[in-house]
Each structure stands twice: as C-alpha cells, then as structure tokens.
Design an enzyme around this catalytic site. Structure first.
Site, short mmCIF file in Angstrom:
data_model
loop_
_atom_site.label_atom_id
_atom_site.label_comp_id
_atom_site.label_asym_id
_atom_site.label_seq_id
_atom_site.Cartn_x
_atom_site.Cartn_y
_atom_site.Cartn_z
N GLU A 251 0.82 -1.21 0.00
CA GLU A 251 0.00 0.00 0.00
C GLU A 251 0.85 1.25 0.00
OE1 GLU A 251 -3.10 2.18 3.13
OE2 GLU A 251 -2.96 0.00 3.07
N GLY A 349 -3.20 33.56 -8.87
CA GLY A 349 -4.62 33.42 -8.62
C GLY A 349 -5.25 32.25 -9.34
#
Length: 387
Positions: A251, A349
């Site tokens: 995992e 932005g």
C-alpha cells in the site's frame, strides 16, 4: 524536467508497453470525463470494468484466476503510470482495489476463496475495499475495537461482527470488503474476514465528504451483529495484524508512487505555465528565484523516484522493507506537498481556481502525508528499527 515515463535501470520492454497502455486509457477514458466524477463523488463502475477487461486489475495475481503473475516492479510501474492522471480520486479508487484491499485475498485466501472471488476482482466486476481504520484507530491497528465472535448454531458455525469502520475508500460502492476485527484479548489478536455487500447488519453509515480525492467514494461502515459463515475467515485466526502489516508495504509503495506522480505532473504543468506567464516585462521563468526553485524540486522528485524503485526492487528480492518503505512514505508524502504548494503559488490566482488541474492536484496531495500511515507514524516506524 523529470518525466514520469522516463525509463529506469529496472525497466523491461513490457514495462514500457504497460506505461503506454495506461497513458492511452487515461487520455481516452479518464481525463475528458473525470470532472463529472468529482461532482458525482465516485468513479463509474463501467470505467473500472474496462480496466479489468484491459488486464490491469490482476497484474500480480495467479494466472489460474485470470491474473498476469507479474512481480512488484511491474505493479509499481502500473501505480506510477496510473498516477499520470490529474484526478487523484480516480487513482486511489483503482489502487485501493489493486494494492490495498484485494491483496489480502491474494496473500491469505484459501483456494476455495480465491476461486470464488478473484476472477471477478480481476475482471473489475467485483470492486473491493478494506476495513481497518476506525474512529479511534487509524495507523494503530492493534487499537481497533471491532469484534468478531465465533458462534455455533443449528446452521453451523458463524462469525458475528460488531463495530464501526471509518474513512473507507470504495466503502460506498464496493461489492466485497475485507474487514479487520478483534478475535482475542491479546493486543495483536486481530483477524481478517470476507464480508459481502448486502450481508444483513452490514451497512454504509454515511458517505463522507472530503477536501480532496473527490471522485473516490469514502464511507463510514457499520457492522451490527453481522453473521458470516465460519469459512469467511481470511487467513489464520488472530494473525490478521501480521497480514495487515505485511500488506501495508504494498500500500505504501503505491501511495509513494502516487505522490511522485503528482509531483512530476505539477512540475511539468508549472514549467509550461511560468514559461508563458508574463509579469513585469518578462516571463516568470526569467526570474532566477522561480526557475531555481523548480529545479531544486525537480531534483528532489527525481531522487525520490529512484528510492521508490529501489524499494520495489527490494520487495522482488524478498528483503525486509519495513524501514525503507516507512522512510519512503514519509519522504514522498511531505515532498509532494512541498512541490504542490510551490507550484500552486507560481500559478498565482489561477492556482486557486476550482477545476484547474494544479488546484485539484494541490487538494489531492494533502492526504498523501496522512493516509496509509501519517508522516510522524512512518518516521517512528523507521526510527525504531535503527540498530
């Protein structure tokens, strides 16, 4: 700039073919559609069946059940190539199925259990989830409180499970669950069980809303006197803790591959962006601090990728990898957040706007320092093994 498709010294021609196959699948089946999956909160099951049809869900599993019988290195190539997608929710949906849940059946299942379930798992008809985490027990597997009690009745022996599981990826829409439960009073007396969807008493308590991985379904699971046949015990009784610890290595390598993939994608996108974005009479790339910062992050990502492949190679050599994989998981979980924060910053932005890939990667990266073993837990696991 590092490219996720760059070859490594461990590569074979088959690895290159696998990367190309997955890249075509992502370009055709995922990237054009996955924004809608983010809104829906899950990956359509027909997409997962297509992955099964393409032979992508049984790479390490026995050919007798439809698998390819490949090794851990091939499985890493799969996880890394899958992480070319900019949709972390899609990636984790697939990787939980292939690297975190179904390996419990592959490693510990009886021939009868494998014959019953593995073909469907490999085809993508049966999607799997693993129930370990609880409201009060995440990385501390020995602290789980879900119980399993063996009872004998007129219809034979049954296990009765009671408890709650939390943060379970694929938890809402899976067909087959591998559940960890306490079967004795000793701290590590934990066992694994096979629980099918629809078993009486086994329900989704609620679907959970997350900051990232929006296209993966995540659930709280409730087990209220869930009766399952005695033969649904997966592996040895009271040895489930060891099984979970073993599978954690698979995992964590997969999650590290996901982190490296996100970092590589973010650096590639950001390099393209800063070469075009004009500010104060020049491109952002013309600013020394910007290009040097990206170069340093590229160096760190390339180094992490080499460590990632080394850890997978150690698995193929049947070496003890707990310390290395713990360090790898800590390193990549922190690195991907460092990379994504910088890359988002350099997008200005636009980097804060929803539905832009860099904003999505930034959200999805955060959990990679938490899920599958938080950074602090991983560092402690590694430190305890120093001589």
């Amino acid at each position: 700039m590092a490219d996720i498709l760059d070859s490594t010294i461990y590569d074979t021609p088959e690895h290159a073919q696998l990367r190309e196959q997955i890249a075509r699948f992502i370009a055709r089946e995922v990237e054009p559609h996955a924004s809608a999956w983010e809104e829906a909160g899950c990956v359509p099951r027909e997409v997962l069946r297509k992955m099964g049809d393409a032979g992508l869900f049984g790479l390490m599993y026995e050919p007798d059940y439809g698998g390819a019988g490949a090794d851990a290195m091939t499985n890493l190539v799969f996880a890394e190539a899958l992480s070319q997608s900019t949709f972390g929710g899609f990636i984790i949906t697939a990787l939980v199925h292939t690297d975190m849940a179904s390996p419990h059946l592959h490693h510990a299942g009886t021939p009868q259990q494998k014959a019953r379930y593995l073909p469907g798992v490999i085809r993508g008809d049966t999607i799997t989830a693993v129930g370990i985490s609880e409201p009060g027990a995440g990385s501390d597997v020995a602290g789980l409180r879900t119980t399993a009690r063996l009872e004998t009745g007129s219809d034979g022996e049954h296990w009765v499970l009671n408890g709650t599981k939390m943060f379970i990826t694929n938890g809402v829409h899976a067909n087959l669950y591998f559940i960890a439960a306490r079967t004795g009073s000793a701290r590590h007396a934990v066992s694994m069980f096979i629980v099918e969807k629809g078993t009486p008493g086994f329900t989704v308590g609620r679907a959970l809303k997350k900051t990232g991985w929006l296209s993966s379904d995540t659930a709280e699971l409730i087990l209220d006197n869930v009766r399952i046949p005695a033969e649904n015990l997966l592996g040895e009784r009271d040895r489930g803790f060891q099984a979970v610890m073993k599978n954690f290595q698979t995992e964590r390598i997969a999650l590290a591959a996901m982190a490296v993939g996100h970092a590589t994608q973010a650096l590639r996108m950001t390099l393209d962006y800063v070469r075009q974005r004009q500010a104060f009479g020049a491109t952002l790339f013309d600013k020394q601090t910007v290009r040097q910062r990206l170069a340093m992050l590229d160096a760190k990502t390339r180094a992490a990728r080499q460590y990632l492949y080394h850890c997978a190679w150690l698995v193929t050599q049947q070496r003890d990898v707990v310390q290395d994989v713990s360090l790898l998981k800590a390193l990549t979980g922190e690195l991907v957040n460092e990379v994504l924060q910088t890359c988002q910053q350099f997008h200005g932005g636009m980097g804060y706007m929803r539905e832009t890939p860099i904003e999505r990667l930034w959200r999805d990266a955060r959990v990679l320092a938490i899920g599958g073993g938080a950074t602090e837990v991983m560092l402690d696991e590694a430190a305890k093994r120093y001589g």
